[in-house]
Each structure stands twice: as structure tokens, then as C-alpha cells.
Design an enzyme around this catalytic site. Structure first.
Site, mmCIF file in Angstrom:
data_model
loop_
_atom_site.group_PDB
_atom_site.id
_atom_site.type_symbol
_atom_site.label_atom_id
_atom_site.label_comp_id
_atom_site.label_asym_id
_atom_site.label_seq_id
_atom_site.Cartn_x
_atom_site.Cartn_y
_atom_site.Cartn_z
ATOM 1 N N ARG A 115 0.819 -1.221 0.000
ATOM 2 C CA ARG A 115 0.000 0.000 0.000
ATOM 3 C C ARG A 115 0.852 1.269 0.000
ATOM 4 N NH1 ARG A 115 -2.745 -0.184 5.965
ATOM 5 N NH2 ARG A 115 -3.354 -2.236 5.241
ATOM 6 N N GLU B 175 10.866 -3.421 8.079
ATOM 7 C CA GLU B 175 9.703 -3.992 8.780
ATOM 8 C C GLU B 175 8.972 -4.929 7.856
ATOM 9 O OE1 GLU B 175 6.596 -1.607 10.501
ATOM 10 O OE2 GLU B 175 8.132 -0.319 11.358
ATOM 11 N N THR C 224 -0.209 -0.883 11.859
ATOM 12 C CA THR C 224 0.009 -2.044 12.729
ATOM 13 C C THR C 224 -0.677 -1.795 14.077
ATOM 14 O OG1 THR C 224 2.163 -2.123 11.686
ATOM 15 C CG2 THR C 224 1.798 -3.634 13.512
HETATM 16 N N1 PXP Z 1 7.261 0.558 14.756
HETATM 17 C C1 PXP Z 1 6.508 -0.368 14.114
HETATM 18 C C2 PXP Z 1 6.842 -1.803 14.321
HETATM 19 C C3 PXP Z 1 5.454 0.009 13.266
HETATM 20 O O1 PXP Z 1 4.713 -0.920 12.640
HETATM 21 C C4 PXP Z 1 5.206 1.384 13.066
HETATM 22 C C5 PXP Z 1 4.120 1.814 12.120
HETATM 23 O O2 PXP Z 1 4.447 1.457 10.824
HETATM 24 C C6 PXP Z 1 6.029 2.305 13.725
HETATM 25 C C7 PXP Z 1 7.028 1.862 14.593
HETATM 26 C C8 PXP Z 1 5.840 3.766 13.545
HETATM 27 O O3 PXP Z 1 4.604 4.143 14.103
HETATM 28 P P1 PXP Z 1 4.115 5.634 13.958
HETATM 29 O O4 PXP Z 1 3.921 5.884 12.504
HETATM 30 O O5 PXP Z 1 2.837 5.660 14.744
HETATM 31 O O6 PXP Z 1 5.187 6.508 14.543
#
Ligand code: PXP
Length: 237
Positions: A49, A69, A100
Site C-alpha cells: 500500500r 519492517e 500495525t
Molecule cells: N514501529 C513499528 C513496528 C510500526 O509498525 C510502526 C508503524 O508502521 C512504527 C514503529 C511507527 O509508528 P508511527 O507511525 O505511529 O510513529
């Protein structure tokens, strides 16, 4: 020093609205690095996406430390092995979620997860598991031979009374550090709630996307990254 990973998925989200190449992901990575990002994080989702396969290959040479990730789908793991990021962070993935929503479910059969961790490590990739802040999940992550954990901070970030969640994060960070796991934290962290997290000595690194990219709309990504880095390490600024 608390290290900062900048997640640039949302730059790709904006680009995919038009699929015309703007904003440019490589520029975004360069701007975040100029602002002090210690890693660049990209989540290659199975539904593609935001981040595309080509992004991972194009940005790999620009990034000293890539945090990839991913879920455990075999085609995604094959891409990880081709690009050999410094770290892979294994996360749960649901098609319908906006982002997530929580840590991995570790209470069941973890055979596939364990063999995925091993496969990545056999190719020189260190693996962290995105987990909910419970002592049991820390222990399971250790038993699966992960190199580190990323503690899910989303519940802490959304709670009107975050003290309990913060206590759980602290306890798990301490337990994980005692087990020689690298401790990361992420999800929902912003320029306010980062302060309490930055004071947990065992958290070596935070990975932040949404709040930094939102701030970047106002001040640019380099400044937005610098501002977060300063909050994380106030004595060094
Ligand atoms: N860590 C992980 C494992 C995540 O899946 C995400 C979201 O993609 C983030 C950190 C970052 O989250 P945010 O965008 O809310 O800062």
C-alpha cells in the site's frame, strides 16, 4: 544516547495517491539522515500500500542502517535476504488495518516465526520482534533467539492514563536488557509522549513515523527529525 529511526512509509503513502513519483522517497531518506536519523525504517507490506519493492532496492545504497519492517510471508522475506538490511523487525499484518495495531501474537505455535528468524540471521540480518509489553512476550522473544524486541507503544500513546502502560514498558525494557536483547520502542510516539519514553535507559532506539512526517509538513523533514532527536537526547543539544 537514544537512537532514532525515522519511518518514511507515509511519504510513500502520499506518493501512491498519484503514483507519479512525488514526493521522492530517496530525498526523504536523505533529509531524515541530515536531521540525525540513525536508521531509516520502511515497512514492505504484503499489499504494497505504500512502500514498493523497488523502493527498498533503490534506497538501500543511500542508507547506512536500514530497518526493514515485515511480516513473515516468504516473498517478503526473500526480498529482505536480497537487500540484507542491518535489521528486520517482524510485525503482524492485517489487510484491513490502517496501521500495525499491536505486537505479534506469540502464545501459539511459533515454528514458522522461529524458522524465519533463523533464515534472516543466517543471511547476516539481525532480527527484532514487535511485541506487546508483557514479560511473557519478552521471554518468548528471547527463547526464539531474536536479537532484539521493539515494544509496542501504541496503547501507551492512546491511553488517557498512560502511567500503567508506561510502567509495563519500563519493566519489559529492563527485563529484555537483562536478557541481552536490544530494546527498541515504537508506534504512536510523538513530540509530547516521547519524553517519558526517552527517560527509560534500557530503550536504545525508538522508531517513529507519523508524528515526524506530520511535523515535516510544517518545518521540513530535516528539522522535524532534529527536533525529535533533541527531545530524545536533551543533554546533547
Ligand atoms: N514501529 C513499528 C513496528 C510500526 O509498525 C510502526 C508503524 O508502521 C512504527 C514503529 C511507527 O509508528 P508511527 O507511525 O505511529 O510513529
Amino acid at each position: 544516547m537514544t537512537r532514532l529511526g525515522v519511518n518514511i512509509d507515509h511519504i510513500a503513502t502520499l506518493r501512491q495517491q498519484r503514483k507519479e513519483g512525488q514526493p521522492n522517497l530517496a530525498d526523504a531518506a536523505r533529509w531524515a539522515i541530515a536531521g540525525g536519523a540513525d536508521n531509516i525504517t520502511m515497512h514492505l507490506r504484503e499489499d504494497r500500500r505504500h512502500i514498493q519493492d523497488s523502493d527498498i532496492f533503490d534506497l538501500r545504497p543511500l542508507v547506512n542502517e536500514l530497518n526493514f519492517e515485515c511480516a513473515t510471508a516468504s516473498d517478503i522475506i526473500d526480498i529482505a535476504i536480497q537487500v540484507t538490511p542491518e535489521w528486520a523487525c517482524i510485525v503482524p499484518e492485517k489487510r484491513t488495518e490502517l496501521t500495525t495495531e499491536g505486537g505479534l501474537y506469540l502464545a501459539g505455535n511459533n515454528q514458522h516465526l522461529q524458522s524465519t528468524i533463523q533464515k534472516l540471521q543466517d543471511h547476516g540480518i539481525q532480527v527484532s520482534l514487535f511485541i506487546n509489553p508483557t514479560p511473557l512476550d519478552v521471554e518468548i522473544a528471547k527463547s526464539l533467539n531474536a536479537n532484539g524486541i521493539e515494544l509496542h507503544t501504541g496503547t501507551y500513546a492512546l491511553s488517557p492514563t498512560p502511567e500503567l502502560e508506561l510502567a509495563a514498558i519500563k519493566d519489559c525494557a529492563s527485563l529484555a536488557a537483562d536478557m541481552a536483547l536490544k530494546v527498541q520502542a515504537g508506534h504512536g510516539l510523538n513530540y509530547s509522549n516521547i519524553i517519558a519514553i526517552s527517560q527509560i535507559a534500557q530503550i536504545e532506539e525508538v522508531n517513529i513515523g507519523h508524528s515526524i512526517i506530520c511535523r515535516a509538513v510544517e518545518v521540513g523533514l530535516t528539522t522535524a527529525t532534529q527536533e525529535m532527536k533533541r527531545l530524545l537526547n536533551p543533554t546533547n543539544s
